[in-house]
Design a protein around this motif. Structure first.
Motif, short mmCIF file in Angstrom:
data_model
loop_
_atom_site.label_atom_id
_atom_site.label_comp_id
_atom_site.label_asym_id
_atom_site.label_seq_id
_atom_site.Cartn_x
_atom_site.Cartn_y
_atom_site.Cartn_z
N ALA A 112 -15.52 74.12 163.30
CA ALA A 112 -15.24 75.43 162.44
C ALA A 112 -15.60 76.78 163.35
CB ALA A 112 -16.31 75.40 161.35
N GLY A 113 -16.41 76.79 164.20
CA GLY A 113 -16.57 77.67 164.94
C GLY A 113 -15.63 78.25 166.14
N GLU A 114 -14.34 77.36 166.20
CA GLU A 114 -13.08 77.74 166.87
C GLU A 114 -12.26 78.10 166.13
OE1 GLU A 114 -12.31 74.32 169.45
OE2 GLU A 114 -14.34 74.32 170.13
N ARG A 115 -12.16 78.41 164.85
CA ARG A 115 -11.17 78.67 163.74
C ARG A 115 -10.66 80.11 164.13
NH1 ARG A 115 -13.85 75.87 158.38
NH2 ARG A 115 -13.28 73.80 159.27
N ARG A 116 -11.25 81.20 164.90
CA ARG A 116 -10.81 82.23 165.45
C ARG A 116 -9.67 82.11 166.17
NH1 ARG A 116 -14.88 87.08 165.10
NH2 ARG A 116 -16.08 86.45 163.71
N ARG A 117 -9.47 80.88 166.71
CA ARG A 117 -8.52 80.61 167.82
C ARG A 117 -7.69 79.28 167.63
NH1 ARG A 117 -8.70 83.16 173.40
NH2 ARG A 117 -7.32 81.38 173.34
N ARG A 118 -7.95 78.69 166.58
CA ARG A 118 -7.17 77.65 166.50
C ARG A 118 -7.16 77.37 164.66
NH1 ARG A 118 -6.81 78.07 170.83
NH2 ARG A 118 -7.60 76.79 172.65
N PHE A 119 -6.09 76.44 164.55
CA PHE A 119 -5.96 76.08 162.83
C PHE A 119 -5.65 74.83 162.88
CE2 PHE A 119 -1.57 77.09 163.54
CZ PHE A 119 -0.92 76.05 162.69
N SER A 120 -5.78 74.12 161.75
CA SER A 120 -5.46 72.65 161.51
C SER A 120 -5.14 72.61 159.84
CB SER A 120 -6.53 71.59 161.99
OG SER A 120 -6.15 70.41 161.68
N LEU A 121 -4.08 72.04 159.42
CA LEU A 121 -3.79 71.89 157.99
C LEU A 121 -4.29 70.59 157.55
CD1 LEU A 121 0.05 73.06 158.05
CD2 LEU A 121 -1.84 74.31 157.36
N ASP A 122 -4.92 70.51 156.51
CA ASP A 122 -5.41 69.46 155.76
C ASP A 122 -4.22 68.28 155.36
OD1 ASP A 122 -6.44 67.28 153.75
OD2 ASP A 122 -8.04 68.63 153.31
N PRO A 123 -4.45 67.04 155.80
CA PRO A 123 -3.09 66.39 155.43
C PRO A 123 -2.98 66.08 153.92
CG PRO A 123 -4.32 65.25 157.21
CD PRO A 123 -5.08 66.52 156.89
N ARG A 124 -3.76 66.09 153.44
CA ARG A 124 -3.66 66.14 151.82
C ARG A 124 -2.94 67.29 151.28
NH1 ARG A 124 -10.05 64.66 151.39
NH2 ARG A 124 -9.91 66.52 152.84
N GLU A 125 -3.46 68.56 151.84
CA GLU A 125 -2.67 69.82 151.18
C GLU A 125 -1.18 69.69 151.66
OE1 GLU A 125 -4.97 73.72 151.11
OE2 GLU A 125 -5.09 72.85 152.98
N GLN A 126 -0.64 68.98 152.66
CA GLN A 126 0.45 68.95 153.19
C GLN A 126 1.27 67.78 152.11
OE1 GLN A 126 1.00 68.17 157.42
NE2 GLN A 126 -1.16 68.77 157.94
N LEU A 127 0.75 66.99 152.00
CA LEU A 127 1.45 65.86 151.16
C LEU A 127 1.37 66.59 149.50
CD1 LEU A 127 -0.37 62.57 152.14
CD2 LEU A 127 1.81 63.27 152.38
N GLN A 128 0.43 67.24 149.20
CA GLN A 128 0.79 68.00 147.76
C GLN A 128 1.73 68.87 147.93
OE1 GLN A 128 -2.97 70.00 146.64
NE2 GLN A 128 -2.01 70.07 144.47
#
Length: 173
Positions: free
Chosen positions: A43-59
């Motif tokens: 989580a400490g790297e979220r200022r420079r990186r992002f990742s989508l939750d696969p469950r959100e993508q499917l929804q």
């Protein structure tokens, strides 16, 4: 713009959303945004990186298909850098896809008095710090910047009144 505010609200971390709409040949019609939580680990790297939750993508994909839409790509923010695909963005991206990036840097100035309607629409997106990119598939070449034309909905609030609490954020103002 709702999408720009959604991405900005995640600062100082990168914000992210899925882009829903229709594709007709080479034309893309972006109709909805689906805000997502940034799930990058650690989580400490979220200022420079992002990742989508696969469950959100499917929804989002199921919601879009039920309405005759498709996932066109993803949007994310660069809170401290330009709205251009980074080397990491390109390495982690699966093309062909649409990539919208919002920069947290100050936008440039233009002269709205002499701009055409299309230039004004593009300027509205630029003022929000948004730029659009087409990311080709494997061996498809370099990312290509796309013009953004912001269209107002036929009736303000039409999406919200039809779908309140039902899905993503409408892209209108």
């Amino acid at each position: 713009m709702v999408l720009a505010r959604t991405l900005q609200s995640a600062e100082p971390e990168e914000g992210c959303a899925l882009l829903l709409g229709r594709r007709d040949g080479t034309e893309l019609a972006l109709l909805e945004s689906w805000p997502c939580l940034n799930r990058w680990q650690p989580a400490g790297e979220r200022r420079r990186r992002f990742s989508l939750d696969p469950r959100e993508q499917l929804q989002a994909q199921r919601w879009a298909r039920a309405r005759g839409l498709q996932v066109l790509g993803a949007a994310h923010s660069h809170p401290g850098s330009a709205a251009e695909p980074s080397a990491t963005d390109l390495a982690l991206c699966w093309g062909p896809t649409l990539m919208l990036i919002r920069s947290g840097l100050e936008p440039g100035d233009g002269d709205p008095a002499t701009a055409t309607a299309r230039e004004q629409a593009t300027a509205a997106a630029a003022a929000a710090g948004l730029r659009a990119w087409w990311i080709p598939g494997e061996d498809g070449g370099a990312p290509r910047e796309l013009p953004i034309a912001v269209a107002k909905p036929e009736r303000p609030g039409a999406w919200a009144s039809r779908h309140a609490g039902d899905g993503p954020s409408d892209l209108g103002e």
